[in-house]
Design an enzyme around this catalytic site. Sequence first.
Site: not given
Ligand code: 13P
Length: 255
Positions: A9-11, A101, A103, A171, A177, A217, A238-239
Amino acid sequence: MRRKLIAGNWKMNGLRASAASLIQELLDGISGAEPSFELLACELLVCPPACLLETVGGLTAGTPVELGGQDCHCAEAGAHTGDISAVMLKDAGCAYVILGHSERRSDHGESDALVRAKAGAALAAGLTPIVCVGETAAERDDGRTLAVVETQLAGSLPELGPGRPPIIAYEPVWAIGSGRTPSTSEVGEVHGGVRRWLEARLGAEAAAAVRILYGGSMKPGNAAELLAVPDVDGGLIGGASLKAEDFLAIARACG
Ligand code: 13P
């Protein structure tokens, strides 16, 4: 057997040039540059921002890397400024879409009912929805993790019929994050709880076909132990999905 899915997930990250180099590095990593890579112990998916779907999709077409969106509207088309429909994502080459998600739930006030409507639209368009659920730190501290997750599942999952089932991503909001993750036994409790919840509603066979991803994470350093937990059928990253080396290391940890 459920094949593991490693989804990036590149956000809201990436521009055309950086996206193209990231994809090129991923493709180099899986195409013989590293013959020991046991690709296809897992399925690989990237979900870039919508404006990069064309750039990324042009590079991934015909490769084992699949394409997904990060959200969609619940209508097929119409007067919804700034939104994108599931049909449009499908047309752009997507096979998956992330929905609900945390977010989106917090930045855009998305409710379970809205997520369910979006997931229904995704299925109707031929996309596999990846429906996200997870508790906040306060909810975990109150001992309400499973109750919260079950309420989100009950409200957010679409009507399940024949065909490709949706995917669930667990999640924990506090793990996203933050560099913090639940212990493997805590992850196992939630994933096992989700499986039992599905079994009670769908029966054992249909429930066994649903993949349950862990997200929050996940990194090369903890991926192997998280991915080895029973009922963890992959990761939503994510990251670490923004660095080809890290994303590939997580994919290798499935093997
Ligand atoms: P991180 O891997 O950056 O914690 O993000 C997880 C995430 O929200 C994937 O959708």
